[in-house]
Design an enzyme around this catalytic site. Structure first.
Site, PDB file in Angstrom:
ATOM      1  N   ASN A   1     -50.497 -34.093  23.821  1.00 55.88           N
ATOM      2  CA  ASN A   1     -50.442 -32.629  23.736  1.00 55.88           C
ATOM      3  C   ASN A   1     -50.699 -32.118  25.148  1.00 55.88           C
ATOM      4  O   ASN A   1     -51.838 -32.132  25.611  1.00 55.88           O
ATOM      5  CB  ASN A   1     -51.509 -32.125  22.752  1.00 55.88           C
ATOM      6  CG  ASN A   1     -51.606 -30.606  22.740  1.00 55.88           C
ATOM      7  OD1 ASN A   1     -50.767 -29.922  23.346  1.00 55.88           O
ATOM      8  ND2 ASN A   1     -52.613 -30.083  22.062  1.00 55.88           N
ATOM      9  N   TRP A   2     -49.618 -31.737  25.803  1.00 54.65           N
ATOM     10  CA  TRP A   2     -49.750 -31.322  27.202  1.00 54.65           C
ATOM     11  C   TRP A   2     -50.427 -29.959  27.349  1.00 54.65           C
ATOM     12  O   TRP A   2     -50.770 -29.566  28.459  1.00 54.65           O
ATOM     13  CB  TRP A   2     -48.367 -31.260  27.859  1.00 54.65           C
ATOM     14  CG  TRP A   2     -47.721 -32.599  28.102  1.00 54.65           C
ATOM     15  CD1 TRP A   2     -48.187 -33.833  27.737  1.00 54.65           C
ATOM     16  CD2 TRP A   2     -46.476 -32.829  28.784  1.00 54.65           C
ATOM     17  NE1 TRP A   2     -47.318 -34.808  28.145  1.00 54.65           N
ATOM     18  CE2 TRP A   2     -46.255 -34.228  28.793  1.00 54.65           C
ATOM     19  CE3 TRP A   2     -45.517 -32.000  29.388  1.00 54.65           C
ATOM     20  CZ2 TRP A   2     -45.120 -34.802  29.384  1.00 54.65           C
ATOM     21  CZ3 TRP A   2     -44.389 -32.566  29.969  1.00 54.65           C
ATOM     22  CH2 TRP A   2     -44.207 -33.955  29.967  1.00 54.65           C
ATOM     23  N   LYS A   3     -50.572 -29.230  26.235  1.00 57.61           N
ATOM     24  CA  LYS A   3     -51.144 -27.872  26.262  1.00 57.61           C
ATOM     25  C   LYS A   3     -50.376 -27.017  27.269  1.00 57.61           C
ATOM     26  O   LYS A   3     -49.172 -27.231  27.437  1.00 57.61           O
ATOM     27  CB  LYS A   3     -52.653 -27.938  26.527  1.00 57.61           C
ATOM     28  CG  LYS A   3     -53.340 -28.882  25.506  1.00 57.61           C
ATOM     29  CD  LYS A   3     -54.835 -28.791  25.464  1.00 57.61           C
ATOM     30  CE  LYS A   3     -55.363 -29.769  24.408  1.00 57.61           C
ATOM     31  NZ  LYS A   3     -56.820 -29.708  24.253  1.00 57.61           N
TER      32      LYS A   3
ATOM     33  N   HIS B   1     -53.643 -26.331  15.704  1.00 56.11           N
ATOM     34  CA  HIS B   1     -54.556 -26.838  16.739  1.00 56.11           C
ATOM     35  C   HIS B   1     -55.771 -25.910  16.832  1.00 56.11           C
ATOM     36  O   HIS B   1     -55.639 -24.687  16.697  1.00 56.11           O
ATOM     37  CB  HIS B   1     -53.842 -26.927  18.088  1.00 56.11           C
ATOM     38  CG  HIS B   1     -54.646 -27.698  19.089  1.00 56.11           C
ATOM     39  ND1 HIS B   1     -55.681 -27.125  19.784  1.00 56.11           N
ATOM     40  CD2 HIS B   1     -54.616 -28.998  19.457  1.00 56.11           C
ATOM     41  CE1 HIS B   1     -56.238 -28.043  20.555  1.00 56.11           C
ATOM     42  NE2 HIS B   1     -55.620 -29.182  20.376  1.00 56.11           N
TER      43      HIS B   1
ATOM     44  N   GLU C   1     -57.331 -24.775  19.260  1.00 60.75           N
ATOM     45  CA  GLU C   1     -57.197 -23.697  20.262  1.00 60.75           C
ATOM     46  C   GLU C   1     -56.397 -22.531  19.683  1.00 60.75           C
ATOM     47  O   GLU C   1     -56.671 -21.365  19.991  1.00 60.75           O
ATOM     48  CB  GLU C   1     -56.569 -24.253  21.546  1.00 60.75           C
ATOM     49  CG  GLU C   1     -57.577 -25.129  22.296  1.00 60.75           C
ATOM     50  CD  GLU C   1     -56.982 -26.258  23.103  1.00 60.75           C
ATOM     51  OE1 GLU C   1     -55.768 -26.244  23.375  1.00 60.75           O
ATOM     52  OE2 GLU C   1     -57.734 -27.197  23.446  1.00 60.75           O
TER      53      GLU C   1
ATOM     54  N   GLU D   1     -59.268 -33.628  14.646  1.00 53.64           N
ATOM     55  CA  GLU D   1     -59.763 -33.334  15.994  1.00 53.64           C
ATOM     56  C   GLU D   1     -61.076 -32.561  15.890  1.00 53.64           C
ATOM     57  O   GLU D   1     -61.061 -31.332  15.710  1.00 53.64           O
ATOM     58  CB  GLU D   1     -58.737 -32.492  16.763  1.00 53.64           C
ATOM     59  CG  GLU D   1     -57.423 -33.195  16.980  1.00 53.64           C
ATOM     60  CD  GLU D   1     -56.709 -32.669  18.227  1.00 53.64           C
ATOM     61  OE1 GLU D   1     -56.408 -33.494  19.093  1.00 53.64           O
ATOM     62  OE2 GLU D   1     -56.483 -31.456  18.349  1.00 53.64           O
TER      63      GLU D   1
ATOM     64  N   GLY E   1     -61.645 -31.788  25.017  1.00 51.87           N
ATOM     65  CA  GLY E   1     -61.765 -31.375  26.409  1.00 51.87           C
ATOM     66  C   GLY E   1     -63.184 -31.404  26.938  1.00 51.87           C
ATOM     67  O   GLY E   1     -63.472 -30.858  28.001  1.00 51.87           O
TER      68      GLY E   1
ATOM     69  N   SER F   1     -60.895 -36.065  23.407  1.00 48.74           N
ATOM     70  CA  SER F   1     -61.345 -36.899  24.536  1.00 48.74           C
ATOM     71  C   SER F   1     -60.989 -38.370  24.351  1.00 48.74           C
ATOM     72  O   SER F   1     -61.725 -39.254  24.796  1.00 48.74           O
ATOM     73  CB  SER F   1     -62.849 -36.724  24.783  1.00 48.74           C
ATOM     74  OG  SER F   1     -63.125 -35.372  25.133  1.00 48.74           O
TER      75      SER F   1
ATOM     76  N   GLY G   1     -54.990 -34.983  24.716  1.00 52.59           N
ATOM     77  CA  GLY G   1     -54.816 -33.843  25.603  1.00 52.59           C
ATOM     78  C   GLY G   1     -54.828 -34.291  27.053  1.00 52.59           C
ATOM     79  O   GLY G   1     -53.834 -34.782  27.595  1.00 52.59           O
TER      80      GLY G   1
HETATM   81  P1  13P Z   1     -58.495 -33.779  24.988  1.00 48.84           P
HETATM   82  O1  13P Z   1     -57.884 -35.158  24.809  1.00 48.84           O
HETATM   83  O2  13P Z   1     -58.240 -33.180  26.316  1.00 48.84           O
HETATM   84  O3  13P Z   1     -59.907 -33.750  24.546  1.00 48.84           O
HETATM   85  O4  13P Z   1     -57.691 -32.816  23.965  1.00 48.84           O
HETATM   86  C1  13P Z   1     -57.519 -33.219  22.674  1.00 48.84           C
HETATM   87  C2  13P Z   1     -56.599 -32.286  22.018  1.00 48.84           C
HETATM   88  O5  13P Z   1     -56.899 -31.124  21.834  1.00 48.84           O
HETATM   89  C3  13P Z   1     -55.287 -32.797  21.620  1.00 48.84           C
HETATM   90  O6  13P Z   1     -54.616 -31.886  20.802  1.00 48.84           O
END
Ligand code: 13P
Length: 253
Positions: free
Chosen positions: A13-15, A98, A100, A170, A176, A216, A237
């Site tokens: 997930n590149w966000k 997600h 976020e 998640e 993150g 993470s 992420g």
């Molecule tokens: P991180 O791997 O940066 O913690 O993010 C996880 C995530 O939100 C994947 O959708």
């Protein structure tokens, strides 16, 4: 991971990262590193990068996804993108729910269900994210929270359609932050999700669903997490933005 029944799915997930040129470069770096993957590999990229990434990944084993979609097929929804639009350009996967989107953009389990519905109607595979916040874990209500999020999101999803649903557990406190659920914590929640699917559908169907862990996950901890019987892949992420790190997670998948 129960290898006899399920092929793991490692998804990046590149966000909101990478302009098209950087996206193309990352895909080109990933292709040789992931071409012999035993798992499925999916890259969920920003809308603006989709055409570039689809072209760069064409003819490879890399599958491409978006990070959200609207629930309507078309209409007066300024700034939104429909599932049919994604499908039309060759996208196969879409993340919905997600954390976020839930915490920053007002998504609820009900709107997540509507987005999943639209994605399935358009022929996409859904990566449905669920997970508790830290306070909920401290209050010992993680399993209730995750069960409820999953149940509401799947309310309108048939057994046949569930074949195009991946669930990503998640824990919000692990996203993150560098904090990771222990392998046992991840497996416990993934198992609870699978038990819920057995109640809602059947044991056989539940055993066939891919349930990922995200939060993470990195090159150092992936193997232990992915070795758990109910962890069938990862949603990654930060580490998905570095080719060598993501490729190492793919190798562990
Ligand atoms: P991180 O791997 O940066 O913690 O993010 C996880 C995530 O939100 C994947 O959708």
């Amino acid at each position: 991971m129960n290898a006899s029944k399920r092929t793991p799915v490692i998804a990046g997930n590149w966000k909101m990262n990478l302009l098209p040129a950087g996206a193309k470069a990352l895909v080109e770096e990933l292709i040789p590193l992931t071409k012999d993957a035993k798992c499925k590999v999916v890259l969920c990229v920003p809308y603006i990068d989709l055409p570039t990434v689809l072209a760069a990944a064409s003819g490879t084993n890399l599958k491409i996804g978006a990070q959200n979609c609207h629930w309507a097929a078309s209409g007066a929804f300024t700034g939104e993108v429909s599932a049919a639009m994604l499908k039309d350009i060759g996208v196969e996967y879409v993340i919905v729910g997600h954390s976020e989107r839930r915490s920053l953009f007002g998504d609820t389990s009900e709107t997540v269900a509507q987005r999943a519905r639209a994605a399935l109607d358009a022929g996409l595979t859904v990566i449905l994210c669920v997970g508790e916040v830290l306070q909920e874990r401290r209050q010992n209500i993680t399993l209730e929270v995750v069960r409820q999020q999953t149940k509401i999101a799947l309310a309108d999803v048939s057994a046949e359609e569930l074949r195009r649903v991946i669930i990503a557990y998640e824990p919000v406190w692990a996203i993150g932050t560098g904090l990771t659920a222990t392998a046992e914590q991840a497996n416990e929640v993934n198992r609870a999700i699978r038990d819920l699917l057995a109640e809602l559908y059947s044991q056989d169907i539940a055993e066939s669903v891919i349930i990922q862990y995200g939060g993470s996950m990195n090159a150092a901890n992936a193997a232990e997490l992915l070795a758990q019987p109910d962890v069938d892949g990862g949603l990654i992420g930060g580490a998905s933005l570095k080719a060598a790190d993501f490729a190492a997670i793919v190798r562990a998948g």
